[in-house]
Design a protein around this motif. Structure first.
Motif, PDB file in Angstrom:
ATOM      1  N   MET A 189      20.816  14.749  58.084  1.00 25.00           N
ATOM      2  CA  MET A 189      22.009  15.324  58.629  1.00 25.00           C
ATOM      3  C   MET A 189      22.105  16.767  58.145  1.00 25.00           C
ATOM      4  SD  MET A 189      25.921  13.888  58.443  1.00 25.00           S
ATOM      5  CE  MET A 189      25.297  12.323  57.998  1.00 25.00           C
ATOM      6  N   GLY A 190      22.798  17.610  58.905  1.00 25.72           N
ATOM      7  CA  GLY A 190      22.958  18.997  58.512  1.00 25.72           C
ATOM      8  C   GLY A 190      21.845  19.874  59.037  1.00 25.72           C
ATOM      9  N   ARG A 191      21.957  21.161  58.759  1.00 27.46           N
ATOM     10  CA  ARG A 191      20.982  22.133  59.243  1.00 27.46           C
ATOM     11  C   ARG A 191      19.801  22.195  58.302  1.00 27.46           C
ATOM     12  NH1 ARG A 191      24.521  26.826  62.011  1.00 27.46           N
ATOM     13  NH2 ARG A 191      26.151  25.446  62.643  1.00 27.46           N
ATOM     14  N   THR A 192      18.741  21.530  58.650  1.00 24.75           N
ATOM     15  CA  THR A 192      17.583  21.500  57.768  1.00 24.75           C
ATOM     16  C   THR A 192      16.426  22.314  58.294  1.00 24.75           C
ATOM     17  OG1 THR A 192      16.805  19.469  58.825  1.00 24.75           O
ATOM     18  CG2 THR A 192      18.166  19.234  56.847  1.00 24.75           C
ATOM     19  N   ARG A 193      16.353  22.514  59.589  1.00 26.05           N
ATOM     20  CA  ARG A 193      15.299  23.334  60.168  1.00 26.05           C
ATOM     21  C   ARG A 193      15.669  23.643  61.608  1.00 26.05           C
ATOM     22  NH1 ARG A 193      11.623  18.060  60.646  1.00 26.05           N
ATOM     23  NH2 ARG A 193      11.661  17.979  62.879  1.00 26.05           N
ATOM     24  N   GLY A 194      14.969  24.608  62.182  1.00 22.54           N
ATOM     25  CA  GLY A 194      15.225  24.978  63.573  1.00 22.54           C
ATOM     26  C   GLY A 194      15.858  26.345  63.662  1.00 22.54           C
ATOM     27  N   GLY A 195      16.473  26.618  64.800  1.00 20.62           N
ATOM     28  CA  GLY A 195      17.074  27.920  65.055  1.00 20.62           C
ATOM     29  C   GLY A 195      18.220  28.224  64.120  1.00 20.62           C
ATOM     30  N   PRO A 196      18.565  29.499  64.002  1.00 18.14           N
ATOM     31  CA  PRO A 196      19.591  29.909  63.040  1.00 18.14           C
ATOM     32  C   PRO A 196      21.001  29.447  63.381  1.00 18.14           C
ATOM     33  CG  PRO A 196      18.865  31.768  64.355  1.00 18.14           C
ATOM     34  CD  PRO A 196      17.971  30.618  64.704  1.00 18.14           C
ATOM     35  N   LEU A 197      21.289  29.192  64.651  1.00 20.11           N
ATOM     36  CA  LEU A 197      22.648  28.807  65.008  1.00 20.11           C
ATOM     37  C   LEU A 197      22.810  27.305  65.189  1.00 20.11           C
ATOM     38  CD1 LEU A 197      25.502  29.785  65.603  1.00 20.11           C
ATOM     39  CD2 LEU A 197      24.848  29.989  67.997  1.00 20.11           C
ATOM     40  N   PHE A 198      21.941  26.697  65.969  1.00 22.08           N
ATOM     41  CA  PHE A 198      22.108  25.283  66.298  1.00 22.08           C
ATOM     42  C   PHE A 198      21.064  24.393  65.641  1.00 22.08           C
ATOM     43  CE2 PHE A 198      23.292  27.729  70.219  1.00 22.08           C
ATOM     44  CZ  PHE A 198      24.653  27.685  69.997  1.00 22.08           C
ATOM     45  N   GLY A 199      20.139  24.971  64.904  1.00 22.92           N
ATOM     46  CA  GLY A 199      19.042  24.209  64.319  1.00 22.92           C
ATOM     47  C   GLY A 199      19.518  23.197  63.302  1.00 22.92           C
ATOM     48  N   THR A 245      18.891  18.788  61.765  1.00 20.38           N
ATOM     49  CA  THR A 245      18.619  17.392  62.052  1.00 20.38           C
ATOM     50  C   THR A 245      19.956  16.668  61.987  1.00 20.38           C
ATOM     51  OG1 THR A 245      16.440  17.558  61.056  1.00 20.38           O
ATOM     52  CG2 THR A 245      17.346  15.336  61.319  1.00 20.38           C
ATOM     53  N   TYR A 246      20.334  16.044  63.089  1.00 18.37           N
ATOM     54  CA  TYR A 246      21.634  15.389  63.184  1.00 18.37           C
ATOM     55  C   TYR A 246      21.440  13.915  63.508  1.00 18.37           C
ATOM     56  CZ  TYR A 246      22.633  20.308  63.501  1.00 18.37           C
ATOM     57  OH  TYR A 246      22.663  21.652  63.250  1.00 18.37           O
ATOM     58  N   GLN A 247      22.263  13.078  62.912  1.00 17.60           N
ATOM     59  CA  GLN A 247      22.075  11.629  63.009  1.00 17.60           C
ATOM     60  C   GLN A 247      22.997  10.943  64.011  1.00 17.60           C
ATOM     61  OE1 GLN A 247      19.529  10.205  61.326  1.00 17.60           O
ATOM     62  NE2 GLN A 247      19.061  12.268  60.625  1.00 17.60           N
ATOM     63  N   THR A 248      24.126  11.541  64.330  1.00 20.92           N
ATOM     64  CA  THR A 248      25.103  10.869  65.186  1.00 20.92           C
ATOM     65  C   THR A 248      25.547  11.790  66.322  1.00 20.92           C
ATOM     66  OG1 THR A 248      27.052  11.654  63.983  1.00 20.92           O
ATOM     67  CG2 THR A 248      25.993   9.627  63.162  1.00 20.92           C
ATOM     68  N   PRO A 249      26.086  11.209  67.382  1.00 16.67           N
ATOM     69  CA  PRO A 249      26.634  12.050  68.455  1.00 16.67           C
ATOM     70  C   PRO A 249      27.710  13.016  67.946  1.00 16.67           C
ATOM     71  CG  PRO A 249      26.381   9.809  69.237  1.00 16.67           C
ATOM     72  CD  PRO A 249      26.098   9.793  67.748  1.00 16.67           C
ATOM     73  N   ASP A 250      28.522  12.587  66.987  1.00 19.47           N
ATOM     74  CA  ASP A 250      29.553  13.465  66.442  1.00 19.47           C
ATOM     75  C   ASP A 250      28.927  14.654  65.699  1.00 19.47           C
ATOM     76  OD1 ASP A 250      32.378  14.032  66.058  1.00 19.47           O
ATOM     77  OD2 ASP A 250      31.964  13.665  63.924  1.00 19.47           O
ATOM     78  N   GLY A 267      16.117   1.699  76.326  1.00 20.77           N
ATOM     79  CA  GLY A 267      17.075   2.434  77.144  1.00 20.77           C
ATOM     80  C   GLY A 267      17.984   3.379  76.384  1.00 20.77           C
ATOM     81  N   LYS A 268      17.743   3.562  75.091  1.00 13.73           N
ATOM     82  CA  LYS A 268      18.592   4.444  74.278  1.00 13.73           C
ATOM     83  C   LYS A 268      17.755   5.575  73.696  1.00 13.73           C
ATOM     84  CE  LYS A 268      21.944   0.962  73.082  1.00 13.73           C
ATOM     85  NZ  LYS A 268      22.760   0.380  72.040  1.00 13.73           N
ATOM     86  N   LEU A 269      18.357   6.732  73.614  1.00 12.20           N
ATOM     87  CA  LEU A 269      17.716   7.892  73.022  1.00 12.20           C
ATOM     88  C   LEU A 269      17.636   7.689  71.512  1.00 12.20           C
ATOM     89  CD1 LEU A 269      16.672  10.740  73.808  1.00 12.20           C
ATOM     90  CD2 LEU A 269      18.930  11.578  73.241  1.00 12.20           C
ATOM     91  N   THR A 270      16.413   7.723  70.960  1.00 15.31           N
ATOM     92  CA  THR A 270      16.247   7.534  69.522  1.00 15.31           C
ATOM     93  C   THR A 270      15.894   8.823  68.798  1.00 15.31           C
ATOM     94  OG1 THR A 270      13.923   6.919  69.793  1.00 15.31           O
ATOM     95  CG2 THR A 270      15.550   5.120  69.785  1.00 15.31           C
TER      96      THR A 270
END
Length: 98
Positions: free
Chosen positions: A1-11, A13-18, A78-81
């Motif tokens: 969870m939280g911003r661990t890698r990726g782009g500076p604004l939206f990057g 790893t997130y675990q839930t839809p919220d 049928g679910k996005l994992t």
């Protein structure tokens, strides 16, 4: 969870839809006056689907932008994992600076 890698604004790893709503969609609404996601091509790989498309919109400074993306989606029962967004991060940064 939280911003661990990726782009500076939206990057991150997130675990839930919220988490995604809080760390991606809400900041996008704050960052851009207009933001649209347009899928152009779907590549079906059974349990993995790749979506090619383009982000378009207008920066807060009023500059329009177009940013190609690829989304890799893993699906099980049928679910996005897992969902991974690929984009040109240098070009993405320019859309916010314009």
């Amino acid at each position: 969870m939280g911003r661990t890698r990726g782009g500076p604004l939206f990057g991150g790893t997130y675990q839930t839809p919220d988490d995604v709503r809080t760390h991606v969609f809400i900041p996008a609404l704050e960052e851009y006056d207009d933001f649209t996601v347009t899928p152009n091509r779907f590549i079906d790989g059974s349990d993995t689907v790749v979506v090619e498309g383009v982000f378009t919109g207008t920066s807060k400074a009023g500059t329009p932008f177009e940013l190609p993306f690829a989304h890799v989606c893993d699906v099980q029962d049928g679910k996005l994992t897992r969902f991974t967004n690929y984009e040109d991060t240098a070009l993405s940064q320019q859309t916010r600076e314009a």
